[in-house]
Scaffold this active site. Sequence first.
Site, PDB file in Angstrom:
ATOM      1  N   ASP A   1     -22.590 -12.266  31.394  1.00 59.81           N
ATOM      2  CA  ASP A   1     -23.443 -13.231  30.689  1.00 59.81           C
ATOM      3  C   ASP A   1     -23.020 -13.248  29.225  1.00 59.81           C
ATOM      4  O   ASP A   1     -22.383 -12.305  28.741  1.00 59.81           O
ATOM      5  CB  ASP A   1     -24.924 -12.865  30.793  1.00 59.81           C
ATOM      6  CG  ASP A   1     -25.818 -13.887  30.087  1.00 59.81           C
ATOM      7  OD1 ASP A   1     -25.678 -15.091  30.359  1.00 59.81           O
ATOM      8  OD2 ASP A   1     -26.622 -13.486  29.230  1.00 59.81           O
ATOM      9  N   SER A   2     -23.420 -14.310  28.517  1.00 62.16           N
ATOM     10  CA  SER A   2     -23.127 -14.380  27.083  1.00 62.16           C
ATOM     11  C   SER A   2     -23.804 -13.224  26.335  1.00 62.16           C
ATOM     12  O   SER A   2     -23.341 -12.834  25.275  1.00 62.16           O
ATOM     13  CB  SER A   2     -23.615 -15.719  26.526  1.00 62.16           C
ATOM     14  OG  SER A   2     -25.006 -15.844  26.740  1.00 62.16           O
TER      15      SER A   2
ATOM     16  N   TYR B   1     -24.024 -18.922  23.676  1.00 59.44           N
ATOM     17  CA  TYR B   1     -23.001 -19.894  24.081  1.00 59.44           C
ATOM     18  C   TYR B   1     -23.582 -21.321  24.139  1.00 59.44           C
ATOM     19  O   TYR B   1     -22.837 -22.290  24.180  1.00 59.44           O
ATOM     20  CB  TYR B   1     -22.514 -19.583  25.507  1.00 59.44           C
ATOM     21  CG  TYR B   1     -21.511 -18.467  25.668  1.00 59.44           C
ATOM     22  CD1 TYR B   1     -21.244 -17.552  24.649  1.00 59.44           C
ATOM     23  CD2 TYR B   1     -20.821 -18.324  26.869  1.00 59.44           C
ATOM     24  CE1 TYR B   1     -20.318 -16.523  24.842  1.00 59.44           C
ATOM     25  CE2 TYR B   1     -19.893 -17.309  27.066  1.00 59.44           C
ATOM     26  CZ  TYR B   1     -19.645 -16.413  26.058  1.00 59.44           C
ATOM     27  OH  TYR B   1     -18.732 -15.409  26.261  1.00 59.44           O
ATOM     28  N   GLY B   2     -24.910 -21.398  24.212  1.00 60.98           N
ATOM     29  CA  GLY B   2     -25.591 -22.634  24.606  1.00 60.98           C
ATOM     30  C   GLY B   2     -25.236 -23.897  23.845  1.00 60.98           C
ATOM     31  O   GLY B   2     -25.275 -24.984  24.397  1.00 60.98           O
TER      32      GLY B   2
ATOM     33  N   GLU C   1     -32.607 -13.394  22.130  1.00 60.80           N
ATOM     34  CA  GLU C   1     -31.548 -12.426  21.758  1.00 60.80           C
ATOM     35  C   GLU C   1     -31.978 -11.590  20.550  1.00 60.80           C
ATOM     36  O   GLU C   1     -31.605 -10.440  20.413  1.00 60.80           O
ATOM     37  CB  GLU C   1     -30.242 -13.158  21.419  1.00 60.80           C
ATOM     38  CG  GLU C   1     -29.474 -13.677  22.627  1.00 60.80           C
ATOM     39  CD  GLU C   1     -28.631 -12.623  23.351  1.00 60.80           C
ATOM     40  OE1 GLU C   1     -27.887 -11.901  22.682  1.00 60.80           O
ATOM     41  OE2 GLU C   1     -28.720 -12.543  24.594  1.00 60.80           O
TER      42      GLU C   1
ATOM     43  N   CYS D   1     -24.813 -16.641  34.126  1.00 59.70           N
ATOM     44  CA  CYS D   1     -25.057 -17.448  32.929  1.00 59.70           C
ATOM     45  C   CYS D   1     -24.892 -18.908  33.334  1.00 59.70           C
ATOM     46  O   CYS D   1     -23.832 -19.297  33.852  1.00 59.70           O
ATOM     47  CB  CYS D   1     -24.028 -17.071  31.859  1.00 59.70           C
ATOM     48  SG  CYS D   1     -24.082 -18.097  30.378  1.00 59.70           S
ATOM     49  N   ASN D   2     -25.933 -19.702  33.125  1.00 62.83           N
ATOM     50  CA  ASN D   2     -25.867 -21.112  33.507  1.00 62.83           C
ATOM     51  C   ASN D   2     -24.869 -21.878  32.661  1.00 62.83           C
ATOM     52  O   ASN D   2     -24.148 -22.742  33.158  1.00 62.83           O
ATOM     53  CB  ASN D   2     -27.247 -21.751  33.369  1.00 62.83           C
ATOM     54  CG  ASN D   2     -28.194 -21.274  34.445  1.00 62.83           C
ATOM     55  OD1 ASN D   2     -28.254 -21.853  35.511  1.00 62.83           O
ATOM     56  ND2 ASN D   2     -28.910 -20.199  34.188  1.00 62.83           N
ATOM     57  N   THR D   3     -24.841 -21.560  31.372  1.00 63.60           N
ATOM     58  CA  THR D   3     -23.954 -22.292  30.462  1.00 63.60           C
ATOM     59  C   THR D   3     -22.499 -22.080  30.875  1.00 63.60           C
ATOM     60  O   THR D   3     -21.714 -23.027  30.955  1.00 63.60           O
ATOM     61  CB  THR D   3     -24.189 -21.816  29.013  1.00 63.60           C
ATOM     62  OG1 THR D   3     -25.602 -21.838  28.753  1.00 63.60           O
ATOM     63  CG2 THR D   3     -23.479 -22.696  28.015  1.00 63.60           C
TER      64      THR D   3
ATOM     65  N   CYS E   1     -31.791 -20.997  32.662  1.00 62.44           N
ATOM     66  CA  CYS E   1     -31.041 -20.141  31.734  1.00 62.44           C
ATOM     67  C   CYS E   1     -31.500 -18.733  32.043  1.00 62.44           C
ATOM     68  O   CYS E   1     -32.713 -18.483  32.155  1.00 62.44           O
ATOM     69  CB  CYS E   1     -31.353 -20.502  30.288  1.00 62.44           C
ATOM     70  SG  CYS E   1     -30.696 -19.303  29.100  1.00 62.44           S
ATOM     71  N   THR E   2     -30.562 -17.831  32.210  1.00 63.01           N
ATOM     72  CA  THR E   2     -30.935 -16.495  32.688  1.00 63.01           C
ATOM     73  C   THR E   2     -31.699 -15.675  31.648  1.00 63.01           C
ATOM     74  O   THR E   2     -32.223 -14.622  31.967  1.00 63.01           O
ATOM     75  CB  THR E   2     -29.683 -15.735  33.171  1.00 63.01           C
ATOM     76  OG1 THR E   2     -28.698 -15.725  32.127  1.00 63.01           O
ATOM     77  CG2 THR E   2     -29.095 -16.396  34.404  1.00 63.01           C
ATOM     78  N   HIS E   3     -31.775 -16.187  30.421  1.00 59.70           N
ATOM     79  CA  HIS E   3     -32.606 -15.520  29.410  1.00 59.70           C
ATOM     80  C   HIS E   3     -34.103 -15.824  29.589  1.00 59.70           C
ATOM     81  O   HIS E   3     -34.951 -15.053  29.154  1.00 59.70           O
ATOM     82  CB  HIS E   3     -32.218 -15.988  28.006  1.00 59.70           C
ATOM     83  CG  HIS E   3     -30.967 -15.381  27.459  1.00 59.70           C
ATOM     84  ND1 HIS E   3     -29.724 -15.641  27.970  1.00 59.70           N
ATOM     85  CD2 HIS E   3     -30.780 -14.533  26.428  1.00 59.70           C
ATOM     86  CE1 HIS E   3     -28.810 -14.987  27.265  1.00 59.70           C
ATOM     87  NE2 HIS E   3     -29.431 -14.303  26.319  1.00 59.70           N
TER      88      HIS E   3
END
Length: 279
Positions: A14-15, A46-47, A162, A77-79, A196-198
């Site tokens: 992931d980012s 990254y978004g 983050e 990570c979706n992005t 979004c995995t966040h």
Amino acid sequence: MDKKLQVAPIGVFDSGYGGLTVLKELQAQLPQYDFIYLGDNARAPYGNRSFEVVYQYTLSCVRWLFEQNCPLVILACNTASAKALRTIQQNDLSNIDSTKRVLGVIRPTAEVIGKHTKTKVIGILGTSGTVQSNSYPIEINKFFPEVAVYQHPCPMWVPLIENNEFLSAGAYYFIEQDLERLLSQNSNIDTILLGCTHYPLIEPILKKIIGSRPITLLSQGAIVAHSLDDYLKRHVELRDRCTRSATHKYCTTDDYTIFEDHSRLFLGHRIKAESIQVQ
Ligand code: DGL
């Protein structure tokens, strides 16, 4: 030993920290497997980055995981799944090692999301990159053409998460504003994908804002874990190259002490991490 025959853990990328919400479910549903997690925290988020930059960053992290001999890498990570996965699968894998595999989180989600909606109207919340790529409407349409898909980008959410600022009053303002903007697009939305995995980290805040409205929030971790379990059962040769000693290794491109502190929020317990450099 022939490199192609080497066995190693499954790589999860992931980012930053978001992929830990997926890893947690992978660990729960596939407890016997070994996993190496790589968070590109030094270059997150990254978004809002361009296709080319997300692709280059993602490729460098996939290469690093391949250098650790991972036979399979999950882009949690979706992005990255939206902007880099297809190019890596179609152009890079054959040059690096055609026996390895890279999988993303968008397709497994699109395959099942239509089963969760009664009104056949769903909403997607994601990064600007994921929304602009249109990956979700395109993929969902392949499996559930009768489902209408509405999207809204939330560029502030990943930086707030983050930086561990998501519980502040300022964060609440942005979260509420974005959620209501999605819902204002169609009053029949009954399912919202946290694309979004966040975002599972702010699920309690979203639930509070939704209140008594009949809307289901969908996170991807369990969906991706179930899909991977099924994939490994169908790809026995690849499965047999994934080691199974129930070990978990955590790596970050930034300071490992910061990663160790933050990861508690995502995993519920403290872990040991390592700083690494990608080329
Ligand atoms: N967790 C990522 C996703 O699922 C992250 C986004 C970011 O780095 O902006 O899209």
